[in-house]
Design a protein around this motif. Structure first.
Motif, PDB file in Angstrom:
ATOM      1  N   GLN A 171       0.829  -1.210   0.000  1.00  0.00           N
ATOM      2  CA  GLN A 171       0.000   0.000   0.000  1.00  0.00           C
ATOM      3  C   GLN A 171       0.859   1.254   0.000  1.00  0.00           C
ATOM      4  OE1 GLN A 171      -4.214  -1.010   2.235  1.00  0.00           O
ATOM      5  NE2 GLN A 171      -2.543  -0.289   3.485  1.00  0.00           N
ATOM      6  N   ASP A 172       1.887   1.243   0.859  1.00  0.00           N
ATOM      7  CA  ASP A 172       2.758   2.406   0.988  1.00  0.00           C
ATOM      8  C   ASP A 172       3.559   2.645  -0.297  1.00  0.00           C
ATOM      9  OD1 ASP A 172       4.018   4.497   2.695  1.00  0.00           O
ATOM     10  OD2 ASP A 172       5.808   3.279   2.418  1.00  0.00           O
ATOM     11  N   MET A 173       4.094   1.589  -0.880  1.00  0.00           N
ATOM     12  CA  MET A 173       4.920   1.733  -2.080  1.00  0.00           C
ATOM     13  C   MET A 173       4.093   2.136  -3.299  1.00  0.00           C
ATOM     14  SD  MET A 173       7.428  -1.597  -1.557  1.00  0.00           S
ATOM     15  CE  MET A 173       8.501  -1.249  -2.949  1.00  0.00           C
ATOM     16  N   ALA A 174       2.854   1.618  -3.385  1.00  0.00           N
ATOM     17  CA  ALA A 174       2.009   1.899  -4.555  1.00  0.00           C
ATOM     18  C   ALA A 174       1.064   3.071  -4.332  1.00  0.00           C
ATOM     19  CB  ALA A 174       1.200   0.651  -4.910  1.00  0.00           C
ATOM     20  N   ASP A 175       1.050   3.599  -3.096  1.00  0.00           N
ATOM     21  CA  ASP A 175       0.162   4.714  -2.736  1.00  0.00           C
ATOM     22  C   ASP A 175      -1.302   4.362  -3.013  1.00  0.00           C
ATOM     23  OD1 ASP A 175      -0.528   7.206  -1.736  1.00  0.00           O
ATOM     24  OD2 ASP A 175      -0.303   8.225  -3.673  1.00  0.00           O
ATOM     25  N   VAL A 176      -1.715   3.192  -2.479  1.00  0.00           N
ATOM     26  CA  VAL A 176      -3.097   2.740  -2.620  1.00  0.00           C
ATOM     27  C   VAL A 176      -3.618   2.296  -1.256  1.00  0.00           C
ATOM     28  CG1 VAL A 176      -2.840   2.010  -5.013  1.00  0.00           C
ATOM     29  CG2 VAL A 176      -2.367   0.376  -3.175  1.00  0.00           C
ATOM     30  N   GLU A 177      -4.912   1.993  -1.199  1.00  0.00           N
ATOM     31  CA  GLU A 177      -5.519   1.497   0.034  1.00  0.00           C
ATOM     32  C   GLU A 177      -6.422   0.313  -0.283  1.00  0.00           C
ATOM     33  OE1 GLU A 177      -8.580   2.918   3.608  1.00  0.00           O
ATOM     34  OE2 GLU A 177      -7.914   4.359   2.079  1.00  0.00           O
ATOM     35  N   PHE A 178      -6.183  -0.797   0.425  1.00  0.00           N
ATOM     36  CA  PHE A 178      -7.026  -1.972   0.306  1.00  0.00           C
ATOM     37  C   PHE A 178      -7.881  -2.109   1.564  1.00  0.00           C
ATOM     38  CE2 PHE A 178      -3.201  -3.063  -2.211  1.00  0.00           C
ATOM     39  CZ  PHE A 178      -3.792  -3.376  -3.426  1.00  0.00           C
ATOM     40  N   ASN A 179      -8.890  -2.958   1.486  1.00  0.00           N
ATOM     41  CA  ASN A 179      -9.683  -3.320   2.665  1.00  0.00           C
ATOM     42  C   ASN A 179      -9.094  -4.616   3.211  1.00  0.00           C
ATOM     43  OD1 ASN A 179     -11.559  -3.889   4.611  1.00  0.00           O
ATOM     44  ND2 ASN A 179     -13.261  -4.263   3.200  1.00  0.00           N
ATOM     45  N   LEU A 180      -8.181  -4.487   4.179  1.00  0.00           N
ATOM     46  CA  LEU A 180      -7.463  -5.650   4.707  1.00  0.00           C
ATOM     47  C   LEU A 180      -8.297  -6.317   5.798  1.00  0.00           C
ATOM     48  CD1 LEU A 180      -3.885  -4.099   4.931  1.00  0.00           C
ATOM     49  CD2 LEU A 180      -4.937  -5.340   3.017  1.00  0.00           C
ATOM     50  N   ILE A 181      -8.624  -7.586   5.593  1.00  0.00           N
ATOM     51  CA  ILE A 181      -9.477  -8.332   6.513  1.00  0.00           C
ATOM     52  C   ILE A 181      -8.666  -9.467   7.125  1.00  0.00           C
ATOM     53  CG2 ILE A 181     -11.622  -9.632   6.770  1.00  0.00           C
ATOM     54  CD1 ILE A 181     -12.597  -8.243   4.189  1.00  0.00           C
ATOM     55  N   ALA A 182      -8.585  -9.490   8.451  1.00  0.00           N
ATOM     56  CA  ALA A 182      -7.771 -10.493   9.150  1.00  0.00           C
ATOM     57  C   ALA A 182      -8.566 -11.777   9.361  1.00  0.00           C
ATOM     58  CB  ALA A 182      -7.305  -9.941  10.490  1.00  0.00           C
ATOM     59  N   TYR A 183      -7.940 -12.907   9.047  1.00  0.00           N
ATOM     60  CA  TYR A 183      -8.520 -14.225   9.263  1.00  0.00           C
ATOM     61  C   TYR A 183      -7.577 -15.019  10.160  1.00  0.00           C
ATOM     62  CZ  TYR A 183     -11.997 -13.447   5.596  1.00  0.00           C
ATOM     63  OH  TYR A 183     -13.036 -12.953   4.855  1.00  0.00           O
ATOM     64  N   ALA A 184      -7.983 -15.256  11.388  1.00  0.00           N
ATOM     65  CA  ALA A 184      -7.163 -16.039  12.310  1.00  0.00           C
ATOM     66  C   ALA A 184      -7.205 -17.512  11.908  1.00  0.00           C
ATOM     67  CB  ALA A 184      -7.669 -15.867  13.739  1.00  0.00           C
ATOM     68  N   GLY A 185      -6.121 -18.225  12.183  1.00  0.00           N
ATOM     69  CA  GLY A 185      -6.131 -19.666  11.939  1.00  0.00           C
ATOM     70  C   GLY A 185      -5.403 -20.096  10.690  1.00  0.00           C
ATOM     71  N   GLY A 186      -4.573 -19.216  10.122  1.00  0.00           N
ATOM     72  CA  GLY A 186      -3.763 -19.621   8.985  1.00  0.00           C
ATOM     73  C   GLY A 186      -4.491 -19.555   7.660  1.00  0.00           C
ATOM     74  N   ALA A 187      -4.060 -20.402   6.716  1.00  0.00           N
ATOM     75  CA  ALA A 187      -4.545 -20.312   5.344  1.00  0.00           C
ATOM     76  C   ALA A 187      -5.935 -20.895   5.140  1.00  0.00           C
ATOM     77  CB  ALA A 187      -3.561 -21.009   4.410  1.00  0.00           C
ATOM     78  N   ALA A 188      -6.355 -21.820   6.003  1.00  0.00           N
ATOM     79  CA  ALA A 188      -7.646 -22.492   5.791  1.00  0.00           C
ATOM     80  C   ALA A 188      -8.816 -21.508   5.674  1.00  0.00           C
ATOM     81  CB  ALA A 188      -7.897 -23.509   6.892  1.00  0.00           C
ATOM     82  N   PRO A 189      -8.994 -20.567   6.614  1.00  0.00           N
ATOM     83  CA  PRO A 189     -10.103 -19.614   6.459  1.00  0.00           C
ATOM     84  C   PRO A 189      -9.915 -18.667   5.288  1.00  0.00           C
ATOM     85  CG  PRO A 189      -8.766 -19.070   8.392  1.00  0.00           C
ATOM     86  CD  PRO A 189      -8.321 -20.417   7.912  1.00  0.00           C
ATOM     87  N   GLN A 190      -8.671 -18.411   4.896  1.00  0.00           N
ATOM     88  CA  GLN A 190      -8.443 -17.580   3.708  1.00  0.00           C
ATOM     89  C   GLN A 190      -8.943 -18.302   2.455  1.00  0.00           C
ATOM     90  OE1 GLN A 190      -4.107 -17.024   4.433  1.00  0.00           O
ATOM     91  NE2 GLN A 190      -4.508 -14.881   3.980  1.00  0.00           N
ATOM     92  N   LYS A 191      -8.695 -19.601   2.381  1.00  0.00           N
ATOM     93  CA  LYS A 191      -9.162 -20.396   1.242  1.00  0.00           C
ATOM     94  C   LYS A 191     -10.685 -20.321   1.146  1.00  0.00           C
ATOM     95  CE  LYS A 191      -5.474 -23.895   1.342  1.00  0.00           C
ATOM     96  NZ  LYS A 191      -5.174 -25.319   1.511  1.00  0.00           N
ATOM     97  N   GLU A 192     -11.317 -20.520   2.286  1.00  0.00           N
ATOM     98  CA  GLU A 192     -12.780 -20.487   2.308  1.00  0.00           C
ATOM     99  C   GLU A 192     -13.296 -19.125   1.874  1.00  0.00           C
ATOM    100  OE1 GLU A 192     -16.367 -21.152   5.572  1.00  0.00           O
ATOM    101  OE2 GLU A 192     -14.397 -22.062   5.929  1.00  0.00           O
ATOM    102  N   ALA A 193     -12.632 -18.070   2.343  1.00  0.00           N
ATOM    103  CA  ALA A 193     -13.077 -16.708   2.031  1.00  0.00           C
ATOM    104  C   ALA A 193     -12.981 -16.396   0.543  1.00  0.00           C
ATOM    105  CB  ALA A 193     -12.259 -15.698   2.838  1.00  0.00           C
ATOM    106  N   ILE A 194     -11.899 -16.833  -0.100  1.00  0.00           N
ATOM    107  CA  ILE A 194     -11.750 -16.522  -1.528  1.00  0.00           C
ATOM    108  C   ILE A 194     -12.648 -17.410  -2.384  1.00  0.00           C
ATOM    109  CG2 ILE A 194      -9.831 -18.065  -2.142  1.00  0.00           C
ATOM    110  CD1 ILE A 194      -8.593 -15.586  -3.585  1.00  0.00           C
ATOM    111  N   LEU A 195     -12.911 -18.640  -1.913  1.00  0.00           N
ATOM    112  CA  LEU A 195     -13.780 -19.541  -2.670  1.00  0.00           C
ATOM    113  C   LEU A 195     -15.239 -19.117  -2.620  1.00  0.00           C
ATOM    114  CD1 LEU A 195     -12.277 -23.063  -1.825  1.00  0.00           C
ATOM    115  CD2 LEU A 195     -12.156 -21.845  -4.008  1.00  0.00           C
TER     116      LEU A 195
END
Length: 324
Positions: A171-195
């Protein structure tokens, strides 16, 4: 007084002799490997595979004990406090080196309580999108973020995690802003979220998403690495896109401090040989992880460098109110 000194010298000599004998005969029984992550995950799979090869050379079984909790600190702390005889060893990852000590999650948790065996792998972080995503390149993603500040949803792992820091740097290098959402528990909940469409982007290693990549559900957009991934060499590097971000996790093996040097060196030689074996190299080439050996004398410097760099960065983010 002379008799006391003589007796003390005899005791010291006996201890040295017994320690040398212990190292020479080691091992005489099975070795416990504490994995500070759950069974079935990426870290567990790598340590299990490497241990299964190493035990053939060691001559005794290396049995795995999964000890989760405390952001990986619980398992590592068990290694720190184990008897220093070479029969309890364990692994560390990014959280073990950075998150737990920085956040002071466990009293008495100190790197000085460990004897380094070696660093065995590097696992760069990457930006992953759905296979049918409109973002074909990193520049596509950045352009969209500039047009829609704070709207593109990005799954990271915990506030203050390495993946969170990756995106703050981008974000800092590209001068942009994302909506960063934290998922506890490693990659498994991230997989579910993107699917299921909760997010458009996920940030973790390509290895963590290897099954979804192979199934054609997601694809790597860019990797935060200095060298091409041995499995996914078609995924561009962020540094080649003008954003020199190199970040990710790693697996380090360690024993309790006080373990005889001869035993530590024997373990280091055994795991280094296992890492270089054709069996492991063939296996690891399919899971998106890069072998990256550092010996016992080099790991301490690597850990210190990581802590100095990242602790300073997190202190700065605290001052800015980005991290709590």
């Amino acid at each position: 007084m002379k008799m006391l000194n003589y007796t003390s010298a005899l005791v010291t000599a006996a201890l040295l002799i017994s320690g040398a004998a212990l190292a020479e005969d080691y091992p005489t029984k099975d070795v416990r490997m504490v994995v500070n992550a759950g069974a079935g995950g990426g870290t567990d799979g790598i340590v299990r595979k490497l241990s299964s090869i190493a035990e053939k050379d060691l001559g005794h079984t290396i049995y795995i004990e999964n000890v989760e909790g405390g952001a990986s600190g619980k398992g590592t702390y068990q290694v720190m406090t184990a008897r220093p005889d070479g029969y309890t060893i364990g692994n560390l990852t990014y959280d073990s080196v950075i998150t737990v000590p920085y956040q002071k999650l466990l009293p008495g948790y100190e790197m000085s309580k460990l004897a380094w065996i070696g660093r065995v792998t590097l696992e760069p972080d990457a930006i992953v999108v759905a296979a049918d995503s409109e973002y074909k390149t990193l520049e596509d993603l950045i352009a969209a973020a500039k047009e829609n500040p704070g709207e593109i949803r990005v799954a990271v792992q915990n506030s203050g995690s390495r993946t969170h820091l990756d995106m703050l740097r981008l974000q800092d290098m590209a001068d942009v802003e994302f909506n960063l959402i934290a998922y506890a528990g490693g990659a498994a909940p991230q997989k579910e979220a993107i699917l299921n469409g909760e997010v458009e982007v996920a940030v973790t290693s390509l290895g963590d998403f290897s099954n979804l990549i192979e199934e054609g559900d997601v694809r790597g957009l860019v990797e935060f690495s200095g060298t091409p991934n041995p499995t996914y060499s078609d995924v561009p590097l962020a540094k080649d896109q003008g954003y020199d971000i190199q970040a990710g996790s790693y697996i380090i093996l360690a024993a309790p401090q006080g373990t005889p040097d001869d035993i530590v060196n024997k373990l280091a030689d055994t795991f280094h040989k296992a890492l270089d074996s054709e069996e492991f190299q063939k296996w690891v080439s399919k899971v998106g992880v890069t072998p990256g050996w550092l010996g016992p004398d080099e790991v301490g410097g690597f850990v210190e460098e990581q802590q100095n760099k990242l602790f300073t960065q997190m202190d700065d983010l605290k001052k800015q109110g980005i991290l709590k």
